[in-house]
Motif scaffolding. Structure first.
Motif: not given
Length: 698
Positions: A42-49
């Motif tokens: 989730v953290g990685t996805s939010l940062v990428v987004a």
């Protein structure tokens, strides 16, 4: 380590050090790999987004919160459901599926044209699945690859090559990562398992060594007492987990149970002919039986036994016992147990050897202390009968003998006679022992200690009727003094199993020396006593003994009433013209005449009569139980016999002499001998004045 066997993250390790991690729910979340994976994804996805400027950020945030909440709920609620093993696997697969679904949704939301950066998040999911098991790896990996390939199926002709390359690269990476992770985890699992087994073996070995040391300390402190043996078997059972433990003590031919733990019924005794224990008795080698059902020697005391280790307790070349351990099928014995029991057996054997040596030293010290008391007892008197009795009684106690015989040299006849016997064989007292016959006879003949562990007394020529024909343990030692065998000691134990110990055999020559000295002292004392009361020339009692006898008789007579007093007579003898014989033939001839007359007195009077040289050529006899008339008859016989005796004189001549005598008896009311002796003396004077060579009663 996490609950799935993965290393704990540094963050989780640090979190455990904070007070707020004491909350059970938080601890479960931090320990749950799916939750931690969800946080990372989730953290990685939010940062990428955020970097790519995703247009639907609100929807992405909502999906992320729902995904995190679902994984957290599964982590918290899972343990309370108490699922089975299969259910746990299915729950894990479902959580992986949820993670893949989340990444799939995010990938569709966070993209720039055909570029889908979050598709790489499939890789950690596949890696975690591979870490948890092959089944999870296959399912998750297959799902990830399918999802990688879906864009290819829908790609345009212009993007087909690029999408295919990207799909193959990502799929291949997932497959390789899955395989590598699975192999690494498998290798790590095997290593951890081996390490655990090694640690378990080390812990078991440590317990075994500690148990052996405990056995050694216990035995060193208390010795192999019954209580110590019971504590040893309890220690081996409780600390080392042996199901059945037993200790047998005895000899190489037979052992008996001394301590045991675990058995409801036991085999009390083994000999060398039966059982694994019997085999160890025969071979004196440790026996390891992995499967007792396959060993034809095994004897069962418990039907649940699977394996056995049996070790001998060896003290030098002697087997003194057995230690035996047995185990159920659930706890098979192995080589380490063999080594442990071997060490325990060595410690126990050493303790038994030390205890035996202590007992022998204590017995030896006690024996030699007893010798001091024995020497004091036998030297407390010089009266032969009392000395003889003290010898046999003392030796009977000192050596725990059933029978002790004392054989003494009869100096008058030169034969050996059993003077005193203590114990069960008193029928032998008084018999004559020929050199070489029986134990005492062999000791006298050989002048050496004789030991016979199976002596048969019925073979003795002088055996008494009714002697049991049962072998017995016997020993005899000669009594030597100034190179003369003055007798022998015989000691008997009726139980052949109670053989005389080496320390006892060592002490017997010392005892023989003490006894020989005591016996010789009685001889010397008897000689000195005899010389003090005997006339040196005639061998009759002297005046000193005569006076003492008269005083004793007067005392006894004074204590008795007149009615109970026995008649007592006195006879006084005087050689006629003895002075003339000395003057004419010399004192040597006179002495020969005196000796000849003394021989006649000894021959005619009873042993109970007191016959003494009264002085010079005068002699007196005191005859208890005789009247004056009876004394006169005896005196007349003596006068007649002496008148017919000739003494060799000088130049082949023969010399004759005569004697005169006076006799008297005590009246019943008389207590003292003075008047009676005076009356007898008057009779002697009358015999002299009336012509000599006659007897006169007064």
């Amino acid at each position: 380590m996490t609950s799935l066997g993965l290393p704990m993250t540094a963050a989780a390790a640090r979190a455990r050090r904070h007070p707020w991690t004491r909350n059970r729910t938080i601890r479960r979340l931090l320990a749950d790999p799916h939750t931690l994976l969800a946080v990372g994804v989730v953290g990685t996805s939010l940062v990428v987004a955020a970097i790519g400027g995703a247009g639907d950020a609100i929807r992405l945030l909502g999906i992320s919160i729902e995904f995190l909440a679902a994984q957290a709920i599964a982590a918290i609620a899972g343990p309370h459901l108490r699922p089975t093993a299969l259910q746990r696997v299915m729950i894990g697969v479902a959580r992986f599926a949820l993670a893949i679904l989340y990444v799939t949704v995010v990938t569709s939301l966070v993209r720039t044209g055909e570029f889908r950066p979050t598709a790489a998040l499939y890789i950690p999911i596949v890696a975690l699945a591979a870490a948890q098991g092959t089944r999870q790896a296959l399912l998750v990996g297959a799902a990830a690859i399918i999802l990688y390939l879906l864009p290819v199926l829908s790609a345009t002709a212009a993007n087909l090559a690029i999408d295919a390359q990207r799909a193959v690269a990502l799929g291949g990476t997932a497959i390789l990562l899955s395989i590598g992770t699975r192999r690494s985890i498998s290798a790590l699992t095997i290593t951890v398992r081996r390490l655990g087994m090694a640690l378990a073996r080390d812990r078991r070995r440590s317990r075994q060594v500690a148990a052996v040391e405990s056995v050694g300390r216990l035995l060193a402190t208390t010795g192999p007492t019954s209580d110590a043996l019971e504590r040893i078997v309890a220690l081996l059972r409780d600390d080392l987990g042996y199901d059945f433990v037993s200790i047998y003590l005895g000899t190489a031919s037979r052992v008996r149970i001394s301590a045991q733990a675990g058995y409801e019924t036991v085999i009390d005794e083994f000999d060398s002919s039966s059982g694994v224990i019997g085999r160890v008795l025969r071979t004196r080698a440790i026996a390891f039986v992995p499967d007792v059902a396959a060993d034809r020697d095994y004897l069962s005391a418990s039907g649940v036994v699977r394996s056995e280790v049996c070790a001998p307790l060896l003290v030098g070349d002697d087997l003194v016992g057995i230690i035996n351990v047995e185990a159920r099928a659930s706890a098979d014995l192995d080589a380490s147990d063999v080594g442990t029991i071997r060490l325990v057996a060595e410690r126990m054997a050493s303790a038994l050897a030390l205890a035996g040596e202590r007992e022998r030293l204590a017995a030896r010290a006690e024996l030699f202390r007893g010798l001091t008391s024995f020497a004091t007892a036998v030297n407390a008197t010089l009266e032969p009968d009392r000395v003889h009795q003290a010898i046999v009684a003392g030796l009977s106690d000192l050596f725990a003998a059933d029978s002790v015989g004392l054989t003494i040299l009869d100096r008058a006849t030169g034969t050996y006679v059993v003077r005193t016997v203590a114990g069960r064989d008193r029928m032998y007292q008084g018999i004559t022992i020929a050199p070489g016959t029986g134990l005492a006879g062999r000791a006298i003949r050989d002048r050496a200690l004789v030991v016979d562990g199976s002596y048969d007394p019925t073979g003795h020529p002088a055996a008494i009727a009714g002697v049991p024909a049962v072998p017995m343990a016997g020993v005899a030692v000669p009594l030597l003094r100034d190179d003369v065998v003055v007798g022998a000691l015989s000691l008997i134990r009726h139980d052949v199993d109670r053989a005389f110990e080496p320390a006892e055999l060592e002490a017997l020559p010392i005892v023989a020396g003490l006894v020989a000295l005591a016996v010789t002292n009685t001889f010397l004392h008897a000689e000195v006593t005899e010389l003090s009361v005997r006339d040196a020339l005639t061998g009759l009692f002297n005046r000193r003994h005569l006076d003492a006898t008269i005083a004793r008789l007067e005392t006894v007579r004074a204590r008795r009433t007149v009615e109970r007093r026995e008649p007592t007579a006195v006879a006084i003898f005087d050689l006629d013209h003895f002075g003339a014989i000395n003057k004419q033939y010399g004192h040597q001839i006179g002495d020969a005449v005196l000796r000849a007359f003394a021989d006649v007195l000894r021959m005619r009077f009873r042993d109970s009569d007191v016959v003494a040289r009264y002085g010079g050529e005068e002699f007196m006899a005191i005859l208890e139980g005789a009247t004056a008339e009876q004394a006169a008859v005896a005196a007349e016989d003596i006068r007649t016999i002496f008148a017919g005796i000739r003494v060799a004189g000088p130049n082949g001549s023969s010399i004759a002499a005569t004697v005169s005598a006076g006799c008297a008896a005590l009246a019943a009311d008389e207590e003292r001998f003075d008047n009676t002796v005076a009356r007898a003396d008057v009779g002697l004077v009358l015999a002299k004045r009336s012509g000599r060579n006659r007897v006169v009663s007064a």
